[in-house]
Design an enzyme around this catalytic site. Structure first.
Site, PDB file in Angstrom:
ATOM      1  N   GLY A  63       6.338  -3.333   1.816  1.00 45.16           N
ATOM      2  CA  GLY A  63       7.129  -4.275   0.924  1.00 45.16           C
ATOM      3  C   GLY A  63       8.510  -3.831   0.303  1.00 45.16           C
ATOM      4  CB  SER A  64      10.799  -5.059  -2.040  1.00 43.51           C
ATOM      5  OG  SER A  64       9.807  -4.876  -3.325  1.00 43.51           O
ATOM      6  CB  CYS A  76      11.267  -4.871   7.684  1.00 41.40           C
ATOM      7  SG  CYS A  76      10.117  -4.709   8.770  1.00 41.40           S
ATOM      8  CD  GLN A  99      13.292 -13.760  -0.240  1.00 41.84           C
ATOM      9  OE1 GLN A  99      12.404 -13.332  -0.997  1.00 41.84           O
ATOM     10  NE2 GLN A  99      14.139 -13.152   0.511  1.00 41.84           N
ATOM     11  CD  GLU A 130      15.065  -5.859   2.899  1.00 40.16           C
ATOM     12  OE1 GLU A 130      14.497  -5.765   1.802  1.00 40.16           O
ATOM     13  OE2 GLU A 130      14.610  -5.718   4.028  1.00 40.16           O
ATOM     14  CD  GLU A 142       6.592   2.259   7.682  1.00 33.93           C
ATOM     15  OE1 GLU A 142       7.386   1.864   7.943  1.00 33.93           O
ATOM     16  OE2 GLU A 142       5.962   3.157   8.013  1.00 33.93           O
ATOM     17  CE  LYS A 188      -1.220  -8.093  -3.913  1.00 35.78           C
ATOM     18  NZ  LYS A 188      -0.881  -9.366  -3.391  1.00 35.78           N
ATOM     19  N   GLY A 229       8.084  -0.254  -3.743  1.00 33.44           N
ATOM     20  CA  GLY A 229       7.746   1.075  -3.255  1.00 33.44           C
ATOM     21  C   GLY A 229       7.966   2.157  -4.058  1.00 33.44           C
TER      22      GLY A 229
HETATM   23  P1  NAP Z   1       7.167  -7.090  -2.404  1.00 30.84           P
HETATM   24  O1  NAP Z   1       7.609  -8.015  -3.563  1.00 30.84           O
HETATM   25  O2  NAP Z   1       7.470  -5.511  -2.653  1.00 30.84           O
HETATM   26  O3  NAP Z   1       5.686  -7.373  -2.133  1.00 30.84           O
HETATM   27  C1  NAP Z   1       4.845  -6.771  -1.289  1.00 30.84           C
HETATM   28  C2  NAP Z   1       3.438  -6.678  -1.780  1.00 30.84           C
HETATM   29  O4  NAP Z   1       3.247  -6.035  -2.874  1.00 30.84           O
HETATM   30  C3  NAP Z   1       2.766  -8.023  -1.911  1.00 30.84           C
HETATM   31  O5  NAP Z   1       1.397  -8.002  -1.616  1.00 30.84           O
HETATM   32  C4  NAP Z   1       3.014  -8.250  -3.413  1.00 30.84           C
HETATM   33  O6  NAP Z   1       2.307  -8.905  -4.261  1.00 30.84           O
HETATM   34  C5  NAP Z   1       2.659  -6.665  -3.723  1.00 30.84           C
HETATM   35  N1  NAP Z   1       3.230  -6.368  -5.087  1.00 30.84           N
HETATM   36  C6  NAP Z   1       4.298  -6.658  -5.833  1.00 30.84           C
HETATM   37  N2  NAP Z   1       4.562  -5.904  -6.892  1.00 30.84           N
HETATM   38  C7  NAP Z   1       3.591  -4.802  -6.865  1.00 30.84           C
HETATM   39  C8  NAP Z   1       3.220  -4.063  -7.782  1.00 30.84           C
HETATM   40  N3  NAP Z   1       3.858  -3.814  -9.047  1.00 30.84           N
HETATM   41  N4  NAP Z   1       2.113  -3.182  -7.675  1.00 30.84           N
HETATM   42  C9  NAP Z   1       1.413  -3.168  -6.497  1.00 30.84           C
HETATM   43  N5  NAP Z   1       1.670  -4.385  -5.777  1.00 30.84           N
HETATM   44  C10 NAP Z   1       2.692  -5.056  -6.103  1.00 30.84           C
HETATM   45  O7  NAP Z   1       7.905  -7.413  -0.974  1.00 30.84           O
HETATM   46  P2  NAP Z   1       7.715  -8.754  -0.288  1.00 30.84           P
HETATM   47  O8  NAP Z   1       8.920  -9.760  -0.890  1.00 30.84           O
HETATM   48  O9  NAP Z   1       6.564  -9.269  -0.156  1.00 30.84           O
HETATM   49  O10 NAP Z   1       8.284  -8.091   1.366  1.00 30.84           O
HETATM   50  C11 NAP Z   1       9.675  -8.251   1.680  1.00 30.84           C
HETATM   51  C12 NAP Z   1       9.952  -6.873   1.741  1.00 30.84           C
HETATM   52  O11 NAP Z   1       8.905  -6.270   2.498  1.00 30.84           O
HETATM   53  C13 NAP Z   1      11.283  -6.591   2.245  1.00 30.84           C
HETATM   54  O12 NAP Z   1      11.905  -5.551   1.548  1.00 30.84           O
HETATM   55  C14 NAP Z   1      10.885  -6.105   3.701  1.00 30.84           C
HETATM   56  O13 NAP Z   1      12.018  -5.297   4.439  1.00 30.84           O
HETATM   57  C15 NAP Z   1       9.747  -5.362   3.423  1.00 30.84           C
HETATM   58  N6  NAP Z   1       9.045  -5.100   4.726  1.00 30.84           N
HETATM   59  C16 NAP Z   1       9.305  -3.901   5.365  1.00 30.84           C
HETATM   60  C17 NAP Z   1       8.514  -3.542   6.466  1.00 30.84           C
HETATM   61  C18 NAP Z   1       8.640  -2.415   7.182  1.00 30.84           C
HETATM   62  O14 NAP Z   1       7.689  -1.995   7.958  1.00 30.84           O
HETATM   63  N7  NAP Z   1       9.176  -1.269   6.973  1.00 30.84           N
HETATM   64  C19 NAP Z   1       7.920  -4.477   7.092  1.00 30.84           C
HETATM   65  C20 NAP Z   1       7.754  -5.814   6.349  1.00 30.84           C
HETATM   66  C21 NAP Z   1       8.455  -5.994   5.411  1.00 30.84           C
HETATM   67  P3  NAP Z   1       2.456 -10.544  -4.349  1.00 30.84           P
HETATM   68  O15 NAP Z   1       2.516 -11.101  -3.175  1.00 30.84           O
HETATM   69  O16 NAP Z   1       1.242 -10.968  -5.290  1.00 30.84           O
HETATM   70  O17 NAP Z   1       3.752 -10.466  -5.118  1.00 30.84           O
END
Ligand code: NAP
Length: 490
Positions: free
Chosen positions: A226-227, A282, A329, A381, A248, A173, A231
């Protein structure tokens, strides 16, 4: 404008819901695609297809799997410019950066294709006579992948390529803000010869579709980027099911500038680390920890350089900073700027939503000074173009401040002193440390990941990537013809 169904068993398949969502260009607000939303039933169908795909794929010799990945790398290369332009339209970052994002997918494909002939186990001795010991790697099964929007093709490729070479099948997804590049990547893999069912794509809100993936009993592992909040939830749910999960997550990355630093170099690095990808990496530097002796000159020059950055549509050649990804955002960034002011940080530049002649989501590159390391803006963050300057008087203090965060992804130090550089490598709690380079710029043959709240110990890319998606089996081959008891028969 294209409309997408779900991709299940090698076919574009109608969702069982009537619902869909729009994919919007965050600079121009134009609608660029529409995608069907999966129901839980559709996730079940995707998993059933992936189980069939797993049977075929896990029995395909790894060098043959690798040939398909290598072919996909070639197609990605041919289509690099088209994919980069599409990514800028969908995600907003400037063309140079989206070209880099596609290049990262090419690099990981080429690197991983080599792994097809390198899925090494170990051979070792036995404590008993006439006995041979070794390890072999086995695929895990169906892997669930959930990805964020900021690296629309690189992050999916970092997960898909090693999982495939290791023999797994996938239900994925992508982020709802940027699904198109994952779709293109999967189409390219199919064109390269991937059998049906090996990768399946479902779309829709994480809260529904992502959750269904996490909870599906036939999905044996989850790879999530993701966040921290999401996570944590995924990790606890996987814990209840005894399911493997690799995470991650976020960062609050420190960049230290010592008093002996090459200031020109450091300034360039800070600008790129903080405002590249509109701060939505990130690995973005969000805390600049600057030595008091050079703080004034550094700050004045940084503000001058920042105010020259040009905001706009990332497809235009003279644009430095694109939009942020979406309205929520934008609101979040604005909220943190207000908190920063209320907590007593001094705003030097930026701080506002702007309109550079486009209706999209633009926020000025923003710098706060007099930031206390414990302030909210120095701890949480923000994931936008907001930079905190923190002043220190020694290397020890700089490292203490650098480590004063719940995250531990990337870090950097600018210094000409070898001892300071090695102290930073030794003492900063992070998965990555750069010396005289910005906090961003990972290469695919090195491990990527972090400590503390950034992850749970797995590393993507590099030689560890395949292990994220493999089980290790120990094999004892006894050719003595009699019962030999380890630890008992000497
Ligand atoms: P996010 O809100 O956690 O979403 C990430 C993914 O998870 C999206 O596909 C989202 O779907 C899905 N999701 C949301 N809630 C979920 C749940 N309860 N169960 C399963 N999946 C769920 O994060 P984001 O705002 O997209 O991304 C930004 C974050 O990613 C930042 O914290 C950034 O630091 C981190 N990041 C980390 C790395 C790394 O390698 N460490 C790299 C890039 C980004 P939807 O899109 O439909 O909401």
């Amino acid at each position: 404008m294209q409309e997408y169904k779900l991709f299940i068993d090698g076919e574009w398949t109608e969702s069982s819901t009537e619902d869909s969502f729009d994919d919007i260009n965050p600079a121009t607000m134009e609608k660029i695609a529409s995608l069907q939303i999966a129901a839980i039933d559709d996730v079940d169908k995707a998993v059933e297809a992936a189980l069939r795909g797993f049977k075929i794929w896990s029995e395909t010799p790894p060098p043959k799997r690798a040939e398909i990945i290598f072919k996909a790398a070639g197609i990605l290369e041919e289509r690099k410019e088209e994919l980069a332009r599409l990514m800028t339209e969908e995600m907003g970052k400037v063309l140079d950066e989206t070209r880099g994002d596609v290049q990262e997918a090419i690099d990981i494909a080429v690197y991983t294709a080599g792994e097809g002939r390198r899925l090494f186990g170990e051979t070792t001795t036995s404590e008993l006579k006439d006995k041979f010991c070794m390890t072999v790697l086995r695929p895990i099964g169906v892997v669930g992948m959930i990805t964020p929007w900021n690296f629309p093709i690189a992050i999916p490729a970092w997960k898909i390529m090693p999982a495939l070479v290791a023999g797994n099948s996938i239900v994925m997804k992508p982020a709802s803000d940027t699904p198109l590049l994952t779709i293109k990547l999967v189409e390219i893999l199919m064109e390269a010869g991937l059998p049906p069912g090996v990768i399946n794509l479902v779309f829709g809100p994480g809260q529904i579709v992502g959750k269904a993936i996490v909870h599906h009993p036939e999905i044996k592992a989850i790879s999530f980027t993701g966040s921290l909040e999401t996570g944590k939830w995924i990790m606890s749910e996987c814990g209840k099911q005894m399911k493997r999960v690799s995470l991650e997550l976020g960062g609050k990355n420190p960049l230290i500038i010592m008093d002996d630093a090459d200031l020109d170099l450091a300034l360039e690095g800070v600008l790129w680390s903080a405002f590249g990808t509109t701060g939505q990496r990130c690995t973005a530097a969000s805390r600049i920890i600057v030595h008091e002796k050079i703080k004034d000159e550094f700050t004045q020059r940084l503000v001058e350089m920042t105010e020259k950055l040009k905001l706009g549509d990332g497809l235009m050649p003279d644009i430095d900073v694109g939009p942020v990804i979406n309205k929520s955002q934008l609101n979040k960034i604005q909220k943190y700027v207000e908190i920063g002011k209320q907590e007593g940080a001094r705003l030097l530049t930026g701080g506002n939503v702007v309109n550079p002649g486009l209706p999209g989501y633009f926020f000025e590159p923003t710098i706060f000074t007099d930031v206390d390391p414990d302030m909210t803006i120095a701890q949480e963050e923000i994931f936008g173009p907001v930079l905190c300057l923190i002043t220190v008087s020694s290397l020890e203090e700089a490292i203490e401040v650098a480590n004063n965060t719940r995250y531990g992804l990337s870090s950097s130090i600018y210094t000409k002193d070898i001892t300071s550089a090695f102290k930073a490598i030794e003492k900063i709690d992070s998965g990555i440390t750069y010396i005289n380079a910005p906090t961003i710029g990972a290469e695919v043959h090195l491990p990527f990941g972090g400590v503390k709240g950034t992850g749970n110990g797995f590393r993507e890319a590099g030689t560890d990537a395949v292990k994220e998606f493999s089980d290790i089996k120990a094999v004892y081959f006894d050719y003595s013809g009699k019962l030999q008891r380890a630890q008992i028969d000497q």
